[in-house]
Design a protein around this motif. Structure first.
Motif, PDB file in Angstrom:
ATOM      1  N   ILE A  20      38.166  39.074  48.405  1.00 21.65           N
ATOM      2  CA  ILE A  20      36.452  38.712  48.524  1.00 21.65           C
ATOM      3  C   ILE A  20      35.691  39.957  48.743  1.00 21.65           C
ATOM      4  CG2 ILE A  20      34.716  37.682  49.738  1.00 21.65           C
ATOM      5  CD1 ILE A  20      36.463  35.189  49.812  1.00 21.65           C
ATOM      6  N   SER A  24      33.792  42.078  46.160  1.00 21.67           N
ATOM      7  CA  SER A  24      32.314  42.280  46.312  1.00 21.67           C
ATOM      8  C   SER A  24      31.980  43.564  46.021  1.00 21.67           C
ATOM      9  CB  SER A  24      31.793  41.758  47.726  1.00 21.67           C
ATOM     10  OG  SER A  24      32.295  42.620  48.736  1.00 21.67           O
ATOM     11  N   ASN A  25      32.931  44.612  46.227  1.00 20.92           N
ATOM     12  CA  ASN A  25      32.507  46.257  46.049  1.00 20.92           C
ATOM     13  C   ASN A  25      32.746  46.216  44.625  1.00 20.92           C
ATOM     14  OD1 ASN A  25      32.018  48.582  47.016  1.00 20.92           O
ATOM     15  ND2 ASN A  25      33.827  49.077  46.406  1.00 20.92           N
ATOM     16  N   ILE A  28      34.344  41.837  39.244  1.00 17.66           N
ATOM     17  CA  ILE A  28      35.549  41.007  38.695  1.00 17.66           C
ATOM     18  C   ILE A  28      35.837  41.759  37.227  1.00 17.66           C
ATOM     19  CG2 ILE A  28      36.557  38.975  38.059  1.00 17.66           C
ATOM     20  CD1 ILE A  28      34.563  37.609  39.908  1.00 17.66           C
ATOM     21  N   ILE A  33      43.127  41.138  37.385  1.00 13.84           N
ATOM     22  CA  ILE A  33      43.871  39.899  37.639  1.00 13.84           C
ATOM     23  C   ILE A  33      45.446  40.071  37.859  1.00 13.84           C
ATOM     24  CG2 ILE A  33      44.658  37.740  36.492  1.00 13.84           C
ATOM     25  CD1 ILE A  33      42.017  37.727  35.092  1.00 13.84           C
ATOM     26  N   ILE A  99      36.757  51.125  51.411  1.00 10.43           N
ATOM     27  CA  ILE A  99      36.375  49.846  51.206  1.00 10.43           C
ATOM     28  C   ILE A  99      38.191  49.030  51.322  1.00 10.43           C
ATOM     29  CG2 ILE A  99      36.677  49.895  48.699  1.00 10.43           C
ATOM     30  CD1 ILE A  99      34.262  47.512  50.572  1.00 10.43           C
ATOM     31  N   ILE A 110      40.873  38.602  61.025  1.00 14.70           N
ATOM     32  CA  ILE A 110      40.088  37.126  60.837  1.00 14.70           C
ATOM     33  C   ILE A 110      41.684  36.328  60.857  1.00 14.70           C
ATOM     34  CG2 ILE A 110      39.157  35.416  59.586  1.00 14.70           C
ATOM     35  CD1 ILE A 110      36.874  37.746  58.732  1.00 14.70           C
TER      36      ILE A 110
ATOM     37  N   PHE B 110      36.048  31.595  67.122  1.00 15.56           N
ATOM     38  CA  PHE B 110      37.492  31.180  67.369  1.00 15.56           C
ATOM     39  C   PHE B 110      37.546  30.322  68.385  1.00 15.56           C
ATOM     40  CE2 PHE B 110      37.750  35.063  64.562  1.00 15.56           C
ATOM     41  CZ  PHE B 110      38.292  34.156  63.483  1.00 15.56           C
ATOM     42  N   ILE B 146      37.383  31.454  36.789  1.00 15.27           N
ATOM     43  CA  ILE B 146      36.936  32.626  36.905  1.00 15.27           C
ATOM     44  C   ILE B 146      38.165  33.292  36.093  1.00 15.27           C
ATOM     45  CG2 ILE B 146      36.780  34.920  38.105  1.00 15.27           C
ATOM     46  CD1 ILE B 146      35.233  33.411  40.058  1.00 15.27           C
ATOM     47  N   ILE B 147      39.480  32.854  36.574  1.00 14.53           N
ATOM     48  CA  ILE B 147      40.475  33.553  35.937  1.00 14.53           C
ATOM     49  C   ILE B 147      40.608  33.112  34.294  1.00 14.53           C
ATOM     50  CG2 ILE B 147      43.203  33.423  35.782  1.00 14.53           C
ATOM     51  CD1 ILE B 147      42.987  32.885  38.862  1.00 14.53           C
ATOM     52  N   LEU B 150      38.220  35.081  32.466  1.00 14.60           N
ATOM     53  CA  LEU B 150      38.677  36.449  31.971  1.00 14.60           C
ATOM     54  C   LEU B 150      39.590  36.627  31.035  1.00 14.60           C
ATOM     55  CD1 LEU B 150      38.378  37.906  35.704  1.00 14.60           C
ATOM     56  CD2 LEU B 150      36.937  38.312  33.953  1.00 14.60           C
ATOM     57  N   PHE B 173      26.777  40.898  46.348  1.00 14.54           N
ATOM     58  CA  PHE B 173      27.612  39.938  46.895  1.00 14.54           C
ATOM     59  C   PHE B 173      27.977  40.856  48.275  1.00 14.54           C
ATOM     60  CE2 PHE B 173      28.583  38.100  42.811  1.00 14.54           C
ATOM     61  CZ  PHE B 173      28.447  36.779  43.181  1.00 14.54           C
ATOM     62  N   GLN B 174      27.906  42.251  48.403  1.00 19.49           N
ATOM     63  CA  GLN B 174      28.111  42.923  49.513  1.00 19.49           C
ATOM     64  C   GLN B 174      27.071  42.489  50.505  1.00 19.49           C
ATOM     65  OE1 GLN B 174      28.442  46.890  48.390  1.00 19.49           O
ATOM     66  NE2 GLN B 174      30.729  46.709  49.433  1.00 19.49           N
ATOM     67  N   LEU B 177      27.895  39.110  52.102  1.00 17.07           N
ATOM     68  CA  LEU B 177      28.985  39.138  53.147  1.00 17.07           C
ATOM     69  C   LEU B 177      28.439  40.042  54.260  1.00 17.07           C
ATOM     70  CD1 LEU B 177      32.099  40.388  51.013  1.00 17.07           C
ATOM     71  CD2 LEU B 177      31.678  38.066  52.292  1.00 17.07           C
TER      72      LEU B 177
END
Lengths: 129, 467
Positions: A20, A24-25, A28, A33, A99, A110, B110, B146-147, B150, B173-174, B177
């Motif tokens: 992710i 995000s950077n 896709i 893949i 990154i 995490i 957590f 998605i896969i 593509l 998206f960054q 996040l």
């Protein structure tokens, strides 16, 4: 302790967080893949190694002294977090916010913490298990 | 309502920090954090200690804006963890506040995750399962779609064009996040967590030392004899050392940097070993019942004498360091030596107080960490690059222009102003020009989140029409 179950969940979590952050950077792309699928092997190895060498021993050693899993979590998890956070911040800063390193340290931080929670949440036969 | 506050705070977090360097945003974040903690913990904020920590946090936020230095940013982060830790439990030592603050900020989610499941195990498990099911329901099909999209793209040009027309560029998206990170942080600090059993033990521990049940006069007599002999001999040794040190101090050739440097560094190594061993020995002998032994006066007097002689040693090192600075100018390392000397002096004074007032080790840790925290805040108020440059150019007998140019941009203005009145080569003048103008450009192009006090100075010196 259900180690295989914990490891499989942790590896999936690490895999998801790592990609992710990367995607995000970089976005896709179909070229990614294959790398994405292949990356599961090193992610599995690293996540398993880290959890088996840093989280599991704490539960194994303290179980012999009669601590319940939740007691172990409350007593030792804070210190684990402080050390893990310090190492992660140091790693990210020393690689100048690369990154890939951010993805690695964020997923490691995490995942190991969630692994603690999953171990502590496991049903036990009474307090001293 | 409380969730909405966290969401608002996380959006503000993103607006302040996403793809921005540190400046006004950290100061505003400090204010946001204080307001947020006040809204979530209104009862605790009334406590006097917490108000003091809020004041300290605001002070560091102001220093970040004015000084814009790494030290002020570190002080601000430490003050943040201290405040969050103090909200979790007010009556603890500052180092326990740091532990609670860091733990709450980075892993509060957590901890709460486990606590909720303990309190309401059945309900929580059900809720957990539902959440996992929903996550699977969305995540797994999304991943495979998605896969396959593509993969199919390569098989059919029409499908490829269709997919290429779909544009998700409007979603960053960054940024998403980063907002999640803000949500995580504010969700964590909304309910600070005390780390147990450390917090509880610390609250119960007082600063006073008490006589234990195993009080044996015979044992204490032997221990006193050992202590008196050891400290007596160590006092003689340190007196001899100080006399020779004073003699060597008067004969040092201050014009040779290598001689002075070696003297200062050797002195510092001696000081480190001497002070650490001194404190360990004192703490060993005054760890328990010897404090209450009636015939401990000689030992106490020898201890006081040793502390005073160590203070004399510190003064000698400070003089050597100051000589070094006067001759060859200020550097961060030389300032560091002065700070170390100051902290060592404080350490010796608190050890003296511990012995005199029969306090325990916890007293030493508590007092010294509090002093370290205050020292950090006070030193973050100074623009050290500016101070070093000003001193070296105006007061030091020699200065290293290369060192001054390599310091951060916070001395760029001073160097630029003084470059024509100091004796340096044209090449170095050009380097100063380059440094200054790149600094001016950097300051002027900074966005509102990144500005600091220096922006107003540069704006004043170079109105936009000039550039």
């Amino acid at each position: 302790m259900n180690v295989p179950n914990n490891l499989s969940r942790s590896c999936l979590l690490a895999f998801a967080i790592f990609w992710i952050v990367i995607l995000s950077n970089e976005g896709i792309d179909e070229d990614i893949i294959l790398i994405l699928f292949l990356s599961f092997i090193p992610i599995f190895m690293v996540a398993s190694l880290v959890i088996l060498s840093t989280v599991c021993p704490i539960f194994w050693f303290t179980a012999k002294q009669g601590f319940s899993k939740q007691e172990v979590f409350k007593t030792y998890h804070p210190y684990y977090v402080v050390i893990a956070f310090g190492l992660s911040v140091f790693g990210i800063l020393s690689t100048n916010f690369n990154i890939n390193m951010i993805a690695f340290f964020v997923s490691a931080f995490i995942t190991t913490n969630q692994s603690w929670v999953w171990f502590a949440k496991e049903k036990t036969n009474g307090k001293h298990s | 309502m409380k969730h909405i506050l966290i969401i608002i705070a996380s959006f503000l977090f993103s607006i302040l920090f996403f793809e921005k360097s540190i400046g006004l945003n950290l100061s505003l974040f400090s204010i946001l954090t204080i307001v947020f903690l006040m809204l979530y913990n209104p009862q605790k904020i009334r406590n006097r200690t917490i108000r003091l920590y809020i004041l300290a946090y605001i002070t560091t936020a102001v220093f970040v804006f004015i000084q814009h230095s790494n030290l002020s940013i570190i002080a601000n982060c430490v003050a943040f963890f201290t405040l969050v830790g103090a909200v979790s439990e007010q009556k603890t030592s500052i180092y326990v506040n740091w532990l609670n603050g860091i733990y709450t900020s980075v892993a509060g989610y957590f901890h709460r995750n486990l606590e909720v499941s303990t309190e309401k195990e059945n309900v929580s498990w059900k809720k957990d399962l539902d959440l996992i099911h929903v996550a699977k329901l969305i995540g797994i099909p999304l991943l495979f779609i998605i896969i396959f999209v593509l993969l199919y793209k390569n098989g059919n040009p029409m499908f490829n064009d269709l997919v290429n027309n779909i544009n998700f560029n409007f979603i960053n998206f960054q940024w998403l996040l980063f907002t999640v990170l803000g949500y995580y942080l504010f969700s964590n600090i909304s309910k600070p967590i005390p780390v147990e059993p450390a917090t509880n033990k610390d609250v119960k521990t007082t600063n006073t030392l008490y006589k234990s049940d195993t009080f044996s006069e015979e044992k204490l007599k032997k221990e006193k004899q050992l202590g008196t002999t050891l400290l007596g001999l160590l006092n003689l040794l340190i007196i001899l050392y100080i006399i020779t040190d004073i003699a060597s101090l008067t004969s040092i050739d201050t014009t040779r940097a290598s001689v002075l440097s070696s003297q200062v560094h050797n002195g510092i190594n001696t000081l480190i070993a001497s002070i650490v061993i001194a404190i360990i020995i004192i703490l060993y002998f005054f760890r328990g019942n010897l404090n209450f032994y009636a015939e401990n006066k000689t030992l106490k007097q020898l201890t006081y004498l040793w502390i005073i002689l160590n203070v004399a040693l510190i003064v000698l090192i400070a003089i050597k360091n100051q000589n070094y600075i006067t001759s060859f100018g200020l550097t961060y390392k030389r300032i560091g030596v002065h700070i170390y000397i100051l902290l060592t002096l404080i350490g010796l004074i608190t050890t003296f107080l511990k012995v005199m007032n029969i306090k325990n080790m916890v007293f030493l840790f508590r007092t010294n960490t509090q002093i370290a925290f205050i020292t950090l805040i006070l030193f973050s108020a100074v623009n050290w690059d500016h101070t070093i440059t000003k001193y070296n150019l105006n007061q030091a007998q020699h200065f290293d222009i290369n060192y001054l140019i390599k310091l951060s941009n916070r001395n760029a203005l001073l160097l630029y102003e003084q470059k024509d009145i100091i004796n340096i080569s044209q090449k170095n003048k050009n380097r100063i020009d380059t440094k200054y103008w790149s600094y001016v450009k950097e300051v002027l192009k900074s966005e509102w989140q990144e500005i600091s006090f220096e922006k107003f100075i540069i704006d004043d010196k170079h109105p936009s029409s000039e550039l």
